[in-house]
Design a protein around this motif. Structure first.
Motif, PDB file in Angstrom:
ATOM      1  N   ILE A   1     -12.141  49.197  10.732  1.00 50.93           N
ATOM      2  CA  ILE A   1     -10.746  49.029  10.331  1.00 50.93           C
ATOM      3  C   ILE A   1     -10.685  47.665   9.674  1.00 50.93           C
ATOM      4  CG2 ILE A   1      -8.357  48.837  11.127  1.00 50.93           C
ATOM      5  CD1 ILE A   1      -9.240  50.376  13.656  1.00 50.93           C
ATOM      6  N   SER A   2     -10.616  47.638   8.364  1.00 50.55           N
ATOM      7  CA  SER A   2     -10.642  46.338   7.703  1.00 50.55           C
ATOM      8  C   SER A   2      -9.484  46.228   6.718  1.00 50.55           C
ATOM      9  CB  SER A   2     -11.987  46.137   6.995  1.00 50.55           C
ATOM     10  OG  SER A   2     -12.279  47.244   6.209  1.00 50.55           O
ATOM     11  N   PRO A   3      -9.020  45.009   6.452  1.00 53.63           N
ATOM     12  CA  PRO A   3      -7.887  44.852   5.527  1.00 53.63           C
ATOM     13  C   PRO A   3      -8.286  45.186   4.100  1.00 53.63           C
ATOM     14  CG  PRO A   3      -8.769  42.710   6.152  1.00 53.63           C
ATOM     15  CD  PRO A   3      -9.507  43.721   6.947  1.00 53.63           C
ATOM     16  N   LYS A   4      -7.314  45.595   3.316  1.00 50.88           N
ATOM     17  CA  LYS A   4      -7.588  45.834   1.898  1.00 50.88           C
ATOM     18  C   LYS A   4      -7.372  44.515   1.167  1.00 50.88           C
ATOM     19  CE  LYS A   4      -6.323  48.716  -2.025  1.00 50.88           C
ATOM     20  NZ  LYS A   4      -7.683  48.723  -2.568  1.00 50.88           N
TER      21      LYS A   4
ATOM     22  N   ILE B   1      -0.968  49.584   3.622  1.00 49.37           N
ATOM     23  CA  ILE B   1      -2.299  49.543   4.236  1.00 49.37           C
ATOM     24  C   ILE B   1      -2.359  48.460   5.319  1.00 49.37           C
ATOM     25  CG2 ILE B   1      -4.754  49.060   3.805  1.00 49.37           C
ATOM     26  CD1 ILE B   1      -4.419  50.491   1.127  1.00 49.37           C
ATOM     27  N   HIS B   2      -1.705  47.332   5.028  1.00 48.06           N
ATOM     28  CA  HIS B   2      -1.698  46.238   6.005  1.00 48.06           C
ATOM     29  C   HIS B   2      -1.010  46.683   7.298  1.00 48.06           C
ATOM     30  CE1 HIS B   2      -1.630  42.290   7.702  1.00 48.06           C
ATOM     31  NE2 HIS B   2      -0.313  42.318   7.786  1.00 48.06           N
TER      32      HIS B   2
ATOM     33  N   GLN C   1      -3.181  49.117   9.137  1.00 47.16           N
ATOM     34  CA  GLN C   1      -4.300  48.439   9.784  1.00 47.16           C
ATOM     35  C   GLN C   1      -3.841  47.773  11.086  1.00 47.16           C
ATOM     36  OE1 GLN C   1      -5.345  44.683   8.547  1.00 47.16           O
ATOM     37  NE2 GLN C   1      -7.305  44.729   9.573  1.00 47.16           N
TER      38      GLN C   1
ATOM     39  N   LEU D   1      -5.184  48.821  14.782  1.00 49.07           N
ATOM     40  CA  LEU D   1      -5.812  47.854  15.688  1.00 49.07           C
ATOM     41  C   LEU D   1      -5.090  47.826  17.029  1.00 49.07           C
ATOM     42  CD1 LEU D   1      -6.852  44.595  13.850  1.00 49.07           C
ATOM     43  CD2 LEU D   1      -8.235  46.083  15.284  1.00 49.07           C
TER      44      LEU D   1
END
Ligand SMILES: Cc1cc2nc3c(=O)[nH]c(=O)nc-3n(C[C@H](O)[C@H](O)[C@H](O)COP(=O)(O)OP(=O)(O)OC[C@H]3O[C@@H](n4cnc5c(N)ncnc54)[C@H](O)[C@@H]3O)c2cc1C
Length: 131
Positions: free
Chosen positions: A54-57, A68-69, A72, A76
């Motif tokens: 799970i990573s930020p764009k 997306i933020h 995410q 999490l």
């Protein structure tokens, strides 16, 4: 014998990937009667193949980035609350592979509320000139 036309379910979800499972879970929490069906099984598609990151764009500001933020942050929160034993929260090293990508990273850093820092010198020395 006549068959009843009243369904025992409020919602039927086709596809038990991460999206189907999360939708089923959320609807069930909201009191709906949910059937989740899959032609192959749980996580038989992309969800079973994913690396589970799970990573930020990293991108410039915009509506998609905001969505997306938020997704995410929610993901999490979900995984750390329900599956703390299986959730590792670790720093992400993002290496821009072009000056255009580098600009995006700088713009992202100015606007994000995520904690971020400069690369430690020791790691910087390990990167190639192209990075
Ligand atoms: C190799 C790989 C690595 C990835 N790594 C990451 C990662 O690290 N982080 C990340 O965020 N994303 C990653 N992704 C992307 C991520 O896996 C997908 O975006 C996500 O799993 C999509 O979930 P989904 O529920 O929409 O679809 P799927 O998981 O594909 O689920 C769809 C389900 O629907 C079922 N289905 C389809 N048609 C029918 C039908 N007619 N009747 C009944 N059932 C049906 C399928 O059997 C399947 O189980 C990766 C993807 C791949 C392929």
């Amino acid at each position: 014998m006549p068959t009843s036309k009243i369904s025992p379910y409020d919602v039927i979800i086709i596809g038990a990937g991460v999206n189907g499972c999360c939708s089923a879970y959320t609807l069930r929490q909201g009191g709906m009667r949910v059937a989740l069906v899959d032609q192959e099984g749980i996580a038989a598609g992309g969800s079973g193949a994913a690396g589970a990151f799970i990573s930020p764009k990293i991108s410039k500001a915009g509506e998609l980035k905001e969505i997306i933020h938020q997704a995410q942050a929610e993901a999490l929160d979900f995984y750390t609350s329900f599956f703390p034993k299986y959730t590792l929260v670790r720093p992400l090293l993002h290496i821009a592979n072009s000056s255009k990508e580098g600009e995006k990273v700088e713009s992202f850093k100015r606007e994000t509320d995520l904690k971020h820092s400069h690369l430690p010198h020791k790691i910087e020395t390990m990167l190639s000139d192209e990075a």
